[in-house]
Scaffold this active site. Structure first.
Site, short mmCIF file in Angstrom:
data_model
loop_
_atom_site.label_atom_id
_atom_site.label_comp_id
_atom_site.label_asym_id
_atom_site.label_seq_id
_atom_site.Cartn_x
_atom_site.Cartn_y
_atom_site.Cartn_z
N ARG A 143 25.69 33.63 66.39
CA ARG A 143 26.94 33.59 66.14
C ARG A 143 27.81 33.37 67.62
NH1 ARG A 143 24.95 38.54 63.45
NH2 ARG A 143 25.28 38.57 61.25
N LYS A 167 25.75 42.31 65.11
CA LYS A 167 26.99 43.19 64.46
C LYS A 167 26.31 44.40 64.43
CE LYS A 167 29.62 39.71 61.88
NZ LYS A 167 30.36 39.40 60.74
N HIS A 236 30.49 28.34 64.19
CA HIS A 236 30.04 28.71 63.02
C HIS A 236 29.56 27.56 62.15
CE1 HIS A 236 29.75 32.70 61.33
NE2 HIS A 236 30.15 32.26 59.96
N ARG A 239 26.27 27.09 63.10
CA ARG A 239 25.31 28.14 62.53
C ARG A 239 24.94 27.83 61.01
NH1 ARG A 239 24.06 33.65 62.60
NH2 ARG A 239 24.70 35.07 60.80
N HIS A 262 21.61 39.04 58.93
CA HIS A 262 22.47 39.56 57.95
C HIS A 262 21.88 40.59 57.47
CE1 HIS A 262 23.90 35.16 56.62
NE2 HIS A 262 24.46 35.59 57.71
N TYR A 271 23.55 30.20 50.93
CA TYR A 271 23.11 28.74 51.28
C TYR A 271 22.18 28.10 50.15
CZ TYR A 271 24.84 30.10 55.90
OH TYR A 271 25.27 30.61 57.03
#
Length: 296
Positions: A143, A167, A236, A239, A262, A271
């Site tokens: 990210r 995150k 992004h 990514r 994730h 995806y």
């Protein structure tokens, strides 16, 4: 806010390591619901069902987010013994369709890197930094926030892995390709030592790091110089290209989830839609009925 809702937020912070922005969003959703129907721990199913009407003017994605926050709260309330029932079934269930991510074609990625490599060959530190940045964006799927805030200590010494803080303060290890390793070594040889900074990509004149805004601008400018529409290029997007191109190459979805950081596999599954053409070709080539039809 009710004591039960506050306790739920405390649990998210302590047990799940939720980020500050995530906690703020949950707080807004819980407070809004309690302003409308009262203490959620004691709310009846009939009152909870009224939220559908209260939220009727919101976008489906907003309703889905609010409903998700309340479902998690009700599950927590049942576990804690504050409710005997889980009234989540009374919440609205909008069919919020998540938009497919923008990606770059292989040709566009090649053009972007060719231009970056040409510029890095000049020996200018800014051009060498630029190459190292896009190598990590596309080669490791970082990210933008993870990339610009990388500390010097994250750079691997022997193992070809990079330690990334994602995150919610969750650390993960991502692979560093030989190309990225070479670009990093080149950058470290010209990286300015002043002002003193513990970041891999320090900002000019400050002890902080390169900003996400500056990274965004650099990529847009590079895309324009490479003959690519800048509107379709961002950190992004690179990514997303990393993820999609790995999936095209046969990467396992669970592996991809780990690499991208994730928390939920559902986030990674988007995806599979982007790679639909490869999946159709796979069925046509490998399914037993396809072979049977070809021989009839």
């Amino acid at each position: 806010m009710s004591p039960a809702a506050s306790a739920f937020l405390d649990m998210l912070a302590a047990e799940r390591g939720a980020a500050a922005n995530t906690l703020a969003a949950y707080r807004r959703d819980l407070e809004g619901a309690e302003e409308a129907i009262g203490d959620l721990a004691a709310a009846s199913r009939a009152n909870i069902a009224k939220l559908a009407g209260i939220w009727s003017d919101l976008a489906p994605s907003s309703v889905a987010r609010k409903a998700s926050a309340l479902r998690q709260f009700f599950g927590f309330a049942v576990d804690e013994g504050w409710r005997d029932d889980d009234p989540s079934g009374a919440l609205p269930q909008p069919q919020a369709r998540r938009p497919l991510p923008k990606i770059l074609s292989h040709n566009h990625v090649d053009a972007l890197f060719e231009r970056a490599e040409e510029e890095a060959a000049s020996g200018k530190p800014t051009a060498i930094r630029q190459l190292a940045l896009i190598e990590l964006l596309y080669g490791s799927g970082l990210r933008a926030s993870e990339l610009v805030s990388l500390p010097l200590s994250a750079v691997p010494r022997d193992a070809p892995l990079l330690t990334v803080m994602g995150k919610g303060g969750q650390a993960r290890m991502v692979p560093v390709s030989e190309r990225a390793r070479e670009a990093l070594d080149q950058w470290l040889s010209v990286r300015p030592s002043e002002p003193a900074s513990g970041f891999l990509f320090p900002s000019r004149g400050k002890a902080g790091h390169l900003t996400r805004v500056r990274l965004f601008q650099m990529l847009k400018d590079l895309a324009a110089r490479a003959g690519i529409d800048p509107a379709g290029v961002s950190p992004h997007v690179l990514r997303h290209a990393f993820a999609t191109h790995l999936l095209e190459g046969g990467a396992d979805l669970r592996v991809l989830q780990t690499l991208l950081g994730h928390a939920d596999i559902a986030t990674t599954q988007i995806y599979t839609h982007v790679d639909a053409a490869r999946l159709v070709a796979l069925v046509n080539e490998r399914h037993p009925l396809a072979r049977r039809g070809a021989s009839d």
